[in-house]
Design an enzyme around this catalytic site. Structure first.
Site, mmCIF file in Angstrom:
data_model
loop_
_atom_site.group_PDB
_atom_site.id
_atom_site.type_symbol
_atom_site.label_atom_id
_atom_site.label_comp_id
_atom_site.label_asym_id
_atom_site.label_seq_id
_atom_site.Cartn_x
_atom_site.Cartn_y
_atom_site.Cartn_z
ATOM 1 C CE1 TYR A 144 -6.818 -5.427 11.127
ATOM 2 C CE2 TYR A 144 -6.283 -3.909 9.347
ATOM 3 C CZ TYR A 144 -6.689 -5.159 9.774
ATOM 4 O OH TYR A 144 -6.949 -6.137 8.852
ATOM 5 C CG ASP A 239 1.339 -0.247 10.477
ATOM 6 O OD1 ASP A 239 1.459 0.137 9.299
ATOM 7 O OD2 ASP A 239 0.492 -1.079 10.848
ATOM 8 C CE LYS A 267 -4.606 1.221 4.248
ATOM 9 N NZ LYS A 267 -5.767 0.465 3.789
HETATM 10 N N1 HOZ Z 1 -7.030 -1.544 5.993
HETATM 11 C C1 HOZ Z 1 -8.290 -1.065 5.568
HETATM 12 C C2 HOZ Z 1 -8.948 -0.151 6.505
HETATM 13 N N2 HOZ Z 1 -8.527 -0.069 7.793
HETATM 14 C C3 HOZ Z 1 -9.218 -2.131 5.189
HETATM 15 C C4 HOZ Z 1 -9.277 -2.247 3.738
HETATM 16 C C5 HOZ Z 1 -10.242 -3.288 3.270
HETATM 17 O O1 HOZ Z 1 -10.523 -4.163 4.058
HETATM 18 O O2 HOZ Z 1 -10.705 -3.227 2.151
#
Ligand code: HOZ
Length: 431
Positions: A144, A239, A267
Site C-alpha cells: 500500500y 516506500d 510517520k
Molecule cells: N497508513 C495507515 C495504515 N496502513 C493508515 C492510517 C490511518 O488510516 O489512520
C-alpha cells in the site's frame, strides 16, 4: 469494560462523517463493533472517552516511536507554536531536518518535504516518470502506497481489509500503466523486466511490507529489484513510510544494505505531526521544479510546527545509544511470546517482525508463515477479530485488522510487555 461514552459520541459522528472515521483503517470494519473515542495518550498508554486505559500498539499507526506526548517533542512543538504556525517561506528547521535525514539515510543526497505519505509516493512516482520519460510503474500485490490513483490497485491496508482491490473512481487509463506483481517473487520481476524493461519508469516497493501485516522482503527479492532496475535504467523506489527510521536508524535500506534511487518517508519523521518526504539521488531530485520541470508543491510542506515535532523525534533516535537495538529486543520478546502463547493453546499463529514492527498472523497451517498477499489473505480473520476484542477487554489496544502492523515504542516498558503477554495467554486459553 464500559464503552458507553465512546458509543454515544460515535453514533453522532457516524451521521456527520462517512463511516464515522476520517480514514477507513480506523473503522473496525474487519473486527465489528464501534471504534473507541480516544481522549489522550501518555508514554505507552492511551485513554478513551470512558476513562479506560490501554497499552497502545497502534501508536498513531506508526509515528510515535518515542511514545505518546514525549516531553522533548511536546517542548519543541510548544516552542515552534509560540513563534508562529507557518510562513510559506523557508525556515531553519527545514534545513536541519533535511541535513539529519540525509546523514541517517544511505540513499539520500537530496530530499523534499511534503505533508503525507500519499504525497510522498505520488510525487516519487511522478518524478520517476518525468526523469525517465517512461510510463509504466511496477507495484506489488498487498503493498500500500497511500491513496494514489495509479497505485490503488491490488492494495493492502484498509483497501485489503475492506476487500476493495481497485477503488471506483479510478479510471482504467489511470491504472493502465501500473503492472502488479507478486511480493517476494523474484522470477516474476525478472520476467516482467524481460518483457517490458525499457518501458518501466520505476518500481515502488515496501522493503518491509507493513500493509498486509508485516511481511519482510527477502534479501534475494530486494536484490533482484535492484539489479533489474539498474540494468533497465528504471528508478527503484523504496516506500519507507512505515519502515523508515523504525526498522533501523538508517531505515530498511541500511538494514538490507540495498541503496534505492528514491525513497519515501512519513510517520516517524513527523513524530506524530504531518511531515513526510521523498528523496534520493541528486541527479534525479534535481528534475523536480524549480531546478527541473517535474511539478510538485504544497502550502503546508515543511510546516515549522510539524517539522519541530519530526526533528525532536529524529534527535531522540539519533541521540540515544542503542535506541533501535533495545526497541527491537523488546519487540522480539513480545512477538515471540505472543506466538508461543497461541501455540500453547493449540492455535496456529506466526509472529512476523522487523525492528519495531510486527504482526501476529493467524495463518493457514499449510503455509509456512506469510510471504505474500496470497498467504496473508488465507489468514483466519474471524479468529483475529476474537483476538482483537479479547485484548481490548484486557486493556491492550491493537490495530483493528489482520492486515496492519503493530508498533512498539521506547516508552513501552518490560512490565507493559509482560502485561500484554499475560493477557494473550489468558485469552488464548479461553478460546
Ligand atoms: N497508513 C495507515 C495504515 N496502513 C493508515 C492510517 C490511518 O488510516 O489512520
Amino acid at each position: 469494560m464500559n464503552f458507553t461514552t465512546s458509543r454515544a459520541i460515535f453514533a453522532k459522528t457516524e451521521k456527520l462523517i462517512p463511516g464515522g472515521v476520517n480514514s477507513p483503517a480506523r473503522a473496525f470494519g474487519a473486527v465489528g463493533g464501534n471504534p473507541l473515542i480516544i481522549d489522550r495518550g501518555a508514554g505507552s498508554k492511551i485513554y478513551d472517552a470512558d476513562g479506560n486505559e490501554f497499552i497502545d500498539y497502534v501508536l498513531s499507526w506508526g509515528p510515535l516511536i518515542a511514545g505518546h506526548a514525549h516531553p522533548a517533542v511536546i517542548e519543541a512543538v510548544g516552542r515552534a507554536v509560540r513563534e508562529g504556525l507557518g510562513f510559506g517561506a523557508p525556515t531553519r528547521g527545514e534545513t536541519e531536518i533535511a541535513e539529519l535525514l540525509i546523514a541517517l539515510s544511505p540513499s539520500l543526497e537530496k530530499v523534499r518535504l511534503v505533508s503525507s505519505g500519499t504525497e510522498a509516493t505520488s510525487s516519487a512516482i511522478r518524478l520517476a516518470r518525468g526523469y525517465t520519460g517512461r510510463d509504466k510503474i511496477v507495484k506489488f500485490r498487498g503493498c500500500y502506497h497511500g491513496h494514489v490513483d495509479s497505485l490503488l490497485v491490488a492494495a493492502g491496508s484498509a483497501a485489503a481489509t475492506f476487500g476493495v482491490p481497485n477503488s471506483p473512481g479510478i479510471t482504467a487509463g489511470c491504472a493502465a500503466d501500473t503492472l502488479v506483481l507478486e511480493y517476494n517473487d523474484s522470477e516474476g520481476v525478472k520476467d516482467a523486466f524481460s518483457r517490458w524493461g525499457k518501458e518501466i519508469a520505476g518500481v515502488i516497493v515496501e522493503p518491509v511490507a507493513g500493509n498486509m501485516g508485516v511481511v519482510p522482503g527477502t534479501p534475494e527479492f530486494l536484490g533482484t529489484l535492484r539489479e533489474a532496475t539498474r540494468a533497465a535504467g528504471s528508478v527503484l523506489i523504496f516506500d519507507e513510510v512505515m519502515s523508515g527510521l523504525r526498522v533501523a536508524l538508517g531505515s530498511a535500506q541500511a538494514r538490507y544494505g540495498i541503496t534505492p534511487d528514491l525513497s519515501t518517508f512519513g510517520k516517524v519523521i513527523g513524530g506524530g505531526l504531518p511531515v513526510a518526504a521523498y528523496g534520493g539521488k541528486a541527479e534525479i531530485m534535481d528534475a523536480v521544479i524549480p531546478v527541473g520541470k517535474v511539478f510538485q508543491a504544497g502550502t503546508l510542506s515543511g510546516n515549522p510546527v510539524a517539522v519541530a515535532a519530526g526533528l525532536a523525534t529524529l534527535k531522540i533516535l539519533a541521540g540515544t545509544e542503542n535506541f533501535h537495538a533495545d526497541l527491537e529486543a523488546k519487540t522480539t520478546r513480545l512477538a515471540e511470546g505472543l506466538e508461543e502463547a497461541a501455540r500453547r493453546a493449540g492455535i496456529t499463529a506466526t509472529a512476523q517482525k522487523c525492528g519495531a514492527m510486527f504482526t501476529l498472523f493467524f495463518n493457514d497451517p499449510a503455509d509456512r508463515g506469510v510471504t505474500d498477499w496470497q498467504s496473508a489473505a488465507r489468514c483466519d480473520e474471524k479468529l483475529f477479530a476474537r483476538y482483537f476484542w479479547g485484548m481490548i477487554e484486557r486493556g491492550i489496544y491493537l490495530p483493528c485488522s489482520q492486515f496492519e502492523a503493530n508498533f512498539t515504542s521506547s516508552a513501552h516498558t518490560d512490565e507493559d510487555i509482560d502485561r500484554t503477554l499475560d493477557a494473550a495467554r489468558e485469552l488464548f486459553a479461553s478460546f
